[in-house]
Design a protein around this motif. Structure first.
Motif, PDB file in Angstrom:
ATOM      1  N   ILE B   9       0.836  -1.201   0.000  1.00 13.50           N
ATOM      2  CA  ILE B   9       0.000   0.000   0.000  1.00 13.50           C
ATOM      3  C   ILE B   9       0.869   1.248   0.000  1.00 13.50           C
ATOM      4  O   ILE B   9       0.557   2.236  -0.652  1.00 13.50           O
ATOM      5  N   HIS B  10       1.968   1.168   0.748  1.00 11.80           N
ATOM      6  CA  HIS B  10       2.822   2.342   0.927  1.00 11.80           C
ATOM      7  C   HIS B  10       4.275   1.885   0.913  1.00 11.80           C
ATOM      8  O   HIS B  10       4.618   0.901   1.576  1.00 11.80           O
ATOM      9  N   ILE B  11       5.108   2.591   0.164  1.00 13.15           N
ATOM     10  CA  ILE B  11       6.542   2.299   0.116  1.00 13.15           C
ATOM     11  C   ILE B  11       7.310   3.605   0.264  1.00 13.15           C
ATOM     12  O   ILE B  11       6.936   4.623  -0.339  1.00 13.15           O
ATOM     13  N   THR B  12       8.367   3.554   1.075  1.00 14.97           N
ATOM     14  CA  THR B  12       9.245   4.712   1.245  1.00 14.97           C
ATOM     15  C   THR B  12      10.655   4.322   0.815  1.00 14.97           C
ATOM     16  O   THR B  12      11.185   3.313   1.268  1.00 14.97           O
ATOM     17  N   VAL B  13      11.257   5.107  -0.060  1.00 12.99           N
ATOM     18  CA  VAL B  13      12.635   4.880  -0.489  1.00 12.99           C
ATOM     19  C   VAL B  13      13.403   6.195  -0.405  1.00 12.99           C
ATOM     20  O   VAL B  13      12.809   7.274  -0.449  1.00 12.99           O
ATOM     21  N   SER B  14      14.696   6.078  -0.290  1.00  9.04           N
ATOM     22  CA  SER B  14      15.550   7.264  -0.281  1.00  9.04           C
ATOM     23  C   SER B  14      15.828   7.702  -1.705  1.00  9.04           C
ATOM     24  O   SER B  14      15.900   6.878  -2.629  1.00  9.04           O
ATOM     25  N   GLU B  15      15.968   9.003  -1.890  1.00  4.65           N
ATOM     26  CA  GLU B  15      16.290   9.519  -3.204  1.00  4.65           C
ATOM     27  C   GLU B  15      17.599   8.910  -3.690  1.00  4.65           C
ATOM     28  O   GLU B  15      18.567   8.809  -2.924  1.00  4.65           O
ATOM     29  N   GLY B  16      17.595   8.455  -4.930  1.00  2.00           N
ATOM     30  CA  GLY B  16      18.775   7.814  -5.496  1.00  2.00           C
ATOM     31  C   GLY B  16      18.772   6.304  -5.368  1.00  2.00           C
ATOM     32  O   GLY B  16      19.531   5.614  -6.062  1.00  2.00           O
ATOM     33  N   ALA B  17      17.928   5.784  -4.499  1.00  8.12           N
ATOM     34  CA  ALA B  17      17.845   4.334  -4.328  1.00  8.12           C
ATOM     35  C   ALA B  17      17.007   3.727  -5.445  1.00  8.12           C
ATOM     36  O   ALA B  17      16.257   4.419  -6.146  1.00  8.12           O
ATOM     37  N   SER B  18      17.127   2.408  -5.587  1.00 11.61           N
ATOM     38  CA  SER B  18      16.327   1.716  -6.595  1.00 11.61           C
ATOM     39  C   SER B  18      14.925   1.451  -6.056  1.00 11.61           C
ATOM     40  O   SER B  18      14.675   1.460  -4.852  1.00 11.61           O
ATOM     41  N   LEU B  19      14.004   1.192  -6.996  1.00 14.21           N
ATOM     42  CA  LEU B  19      12.599   1.023  -6.638  1.00 14.21           C
ATOM     43  C   LEU B  19      12.025  -0.189  -7.359  1.00 14.21           C
ATOM     44  O   LEU B  19      12.321  -0.420  -8.543  1.00 14.21           O
ATOM     45  N   ILE B  60       8.080   5.820 -19.769  1.00 14.13           N
ATOM     46  CA  ILE B  60       8.529   7.196 -19.616  1.00 14.13           C
ATOM     47  C   ILE B  60       9.144   7.408 -18.249  1.00 14.13           C
ATOM     48  O   ILE B  60       8.994   6.562 -17.354  1.00 14.13           O
ATOM     49  N   LYS B  61       9.855   8.498 -18.088  1.00 17.15           N
ATOM     50  CA  LYS B  61      10.443   8.908 -16.808  1.00 17.15           C
ATOM     51  C   LYS B  61      11.433   7.893 -16.258  1.00 17.15           C
ATOM     52  O   LYS B  61      11.675   7.851 -15.055  1.00 17.15           O
ATOM     53  N   GLY B  62      12.019   7.056 -17.113  1.00 16.97           N
ATOM     54  CA  GLY B  62      13.033   6.116 -16.669  1.00 16.97           C
ATOM     55  C   GLY B  62      12.512   4.842 -16.039  1.00 16.97           C
ATOM     56  O   GLY B  62      13.273   4.057 -15.473  1.00 16.97           O
ATOM     57  N   PHE B  63      11.223   4.597 -16.114  1.00 16.18           N
ATOM     58  CA  PHE B  63      10.628   3.385 -15.544  1.00 16.18           C
ATOM     59  C   PHE B  63      10.679   2.231 -16.538  1.00 16.18           C
ATOM     60  O   PHE B  63      10.655   2.424 -17.744  1.00 16.18           O
ATOM     61  N   GLU B  64      10.734   1.030 -15.982  1.00 21.62           N
ATOM     62  CA  GLU B  64      10.611  -0.173 -16.775  1.00 21.62           C
ATOM     63  C   GLU B  64       9.795  -1.191 -15.986  1.00 21.62           C
ATOM     64  O   GLU B  64       9.625  -1.056 -14.769  1.00 21.62           O
ATOM     65  N   ALA B  65       9.268  -2.192 -16.670  1.00 17.99           N
ATOM     66  CA  ALA B  65       8.500  -3.228 -15.994  1.00 17.99           C
ATOM     67  C   ALA B  65       8.797  -4.558 -16.673  1.00 17.99           C
ATOM     68  O   ALA B  65       9.067  -4.614 -17.870  1.00 17.99           O
ATOM     69  N   GLU B  66       8.746  -5.614 -15.885  1.00 18.61           N
ATOM     70  CA  GLU B  66       9.012  -6.943 -16.400  1.00 18.61           C
ATOM     71  C   GLU B  66       7.803  -7.843 -16.224  1.00 18.61           C
ATOM     72  O   GLU B  66       7.279  -7.982 -15.102  1.00 18.61           O
ATOM     73  N   ARG B  77       9.893  -1.041 -12.078  1.00 25.43           N
ATOM     74  CA  ARG B  77      11.210  -0.768 -11.490  1.00 25.43           C
ATOM     75  C   ARG B  77      11.756   0.557 -11.988  1.00 25.43           C
ATOM     76  O   ARG B  77      11.415   1.034 -13.078  1.00 25.43           O
ATOM     77  N   LYS B  78      12.631   1.115 -11.148  1.00 22.70           N
ATOM     78  CA  LYS B  78      13.398   2.289 -11.551  1.00 22.70           C
ATOM     79  C   LYS B  78      14.735   2.218 -10.839  1.00 22.70           C
ATOM     80  O   LYS B  78      14.766   2.010  -9.621  1.00 22.70           O
ATOM     81  N   PRO B  79      15.844   2.396 -11.553  1.00 18.07           N
ATOM     82  CA  PRO B  79      17.168   2.214 -10.934  1.00 18.07           C
ATOM     83  C   PRO B  79      17.492   3.275  -9.886  1.00 18.07           C
ATOM     84  O   PRO B  79      18.157   2.984  -8.895  1.00 18.07           O
ATOM     85  N   SER B  80      17.026   4.495 -10.102  1.00 19.18           N
ATOM     86  CA  SER B  80      17.392   5.578  -9.191  1.00 19.18           C
ATOM     87  C   SER B  80      16.204   6.541  -9.076  1.00 19.18           C
ATOM     88  O   SER B  80      15.851   7.220 -10.039  1.00 19.18           O
ATOM     89  N   VAL B  81      15.624   6.587  -7.910  1.00 16.83           N
ATOM     90  CA  VAL B  81      14.402   7.360  -7.707  1.00 16.83           C
ATOM     91  C   VAL B  81      14.722   8.832  -7.460  1.00 16.83           C
ATOM     92  O   VAL B  81      15.684   9.172  -6.755  1.00 16.83           O
ATOM     93  N   HIS B  82      13.899   9.692  -8.021  1.00 19.08           N
ATOM     94  CA  HIS B  82      14.009  11.137  -7.832  1.00 19.08           C
ATOM     95  C   HIS B  82      12.864  11.603  -6.948  1.00 19.08           C
ATOM     96  O   HIS B  82      11.800  10.964  -6.911  1.00 19.08           O
ATOM     97  N   TRP B  83      13.061  12.724  -6.251  1.00 16.56           N
ATOM     98  CA  TRP B  83      12.016  13.207  -5.343  1.00 16.56           C
ATOM     99  C   TRP B  83      10.701  13.433  -6.092  1.00 16.56           C
ATOM    100  O   TRP B  83       9.608  13.248  -5.531  1.00 16.56           O
ATOM    101  N   SER B  84      10.779  13.777  -7.376  1.00 13.39           N
ATOM    102  CA  SER B  84       9.559  14.039  -8.152  1.00 13.39           C
ATOM    103  C   SER B  84       8.784  12.771  -8.483  1.00 13.39           C
ATOM    104  O   SER B  84       7.677  12.846  -9.018  1.00 13.39           O
TER     105      SER B  84
END
Lengths: 114, 113
Positions: B9-19, B60-66, B77-84
């Motif tokens: 439901i909710h996920i928190t990651v640090s900026e720059g971390a993978s998602l 778009i926006k650097g996302f991919e899915a498998e 997935r996204k290799p490096s998350v941005h605050w936006s």
């Protein structure tokens, strides 16, 4: 500007008072659809229309009506609103495609039924 | 019954971390699969879609899915998350060109500085 326009953005009404939420698109899309969004439930499809005069039920059609007399308009009608229809409503349209997946969404209508 | 499930439901990651956001589906046959993103107060925007072919799709926006048929999954997935990237993400499925689109419950992504 290509867009889907919903009105009103916010609406507070009372139980049983008929209301209509309008939806209009200026992209000549054949496909239009209505969704409601509730916390923890995501978006649920209410009704959709593949073309003028063609409408079909989605997953939660009870208590709602729609019409598609013209390609650009797809109003959502609540004949006798009830509190469980308090929700955030989105209209969307899509150009022809494999699955009408390129949805363009309106800005939403927050409805409260007291 | 056809369904789409997003277990988180909710996920928190640090900026720059993978998602990685999870999505599982239940359909009679392989459906068309999508990921949408919703920013606060906005409608949804399509990130990417899978119909057939290559199971790794770019969006778009650097996302991919498998797409993994054996697991009935379509994880984003996204290799490096941005605050936006902080937003709500929805997985969706459609059984062909029927007009019916089923959404998952959504995953809210929070990005820590």
């Amino acid at each position: 500007e290509a867009q889907v326009t919903q009105n009103p953005r916010y609406l507070i009404t009372v139980t049983g008072k008929k209301l209509t939420v309008t939806c209009s698109q200026n992209m000549n899309h054949e496909y239009m659809s209505w969704y409601r969004q509730d916390p923890g439930l995501g978006l649920r499809q209410i009704y959709y229309s593949m073309n003028v005069e063609v409408t079909d039920k989605g997953d939660v059609p009870e208590g709602y009506k729609v019409s598609r007399k013209e390609k650009r308009n797809f109003p959502l009608i609540l004949e006798s609103p009830s509190p469980n229809q308090t929700s955030l409503y989105f209209c969307a349209s899509s150009p022809p495609g494999l699955s009408n997946e390129k949805l363009f969404f309106g800005s939403g209508t927050q409805l409260s039924v007291l | 019954a056809q369904s789409v499930t997003q277990p988180d439901i909710h996920i928190t990651v640090s900026e720059g971390a993978s998602l990685e956001l999870r999505c599982n589906y239940s359909y009679g046959a392989t459906p068309y699969l999508f990921w949408y993103v919703q920013s606060p107060g906005q409608g949804l925007q399509l990130l990417l879609k899978y119909f057939s072919g290559d199971t790794l799709v770019q969006g778009i926006k650097g996302f991919e899915a498998e797409f993994k048929r054996s697991q009935s999954s379509f994880n984003l997935r996204k290799p490096s998350v941005h605050w936006s990237d902080a937003a709500e993400y929805f997985c969706a499925a459609a059984g062909g060109n029927t007009g019916k689109l089923i959404f998952g419950q959504g995953t809210t992504l929070q990005v820590k500085p």
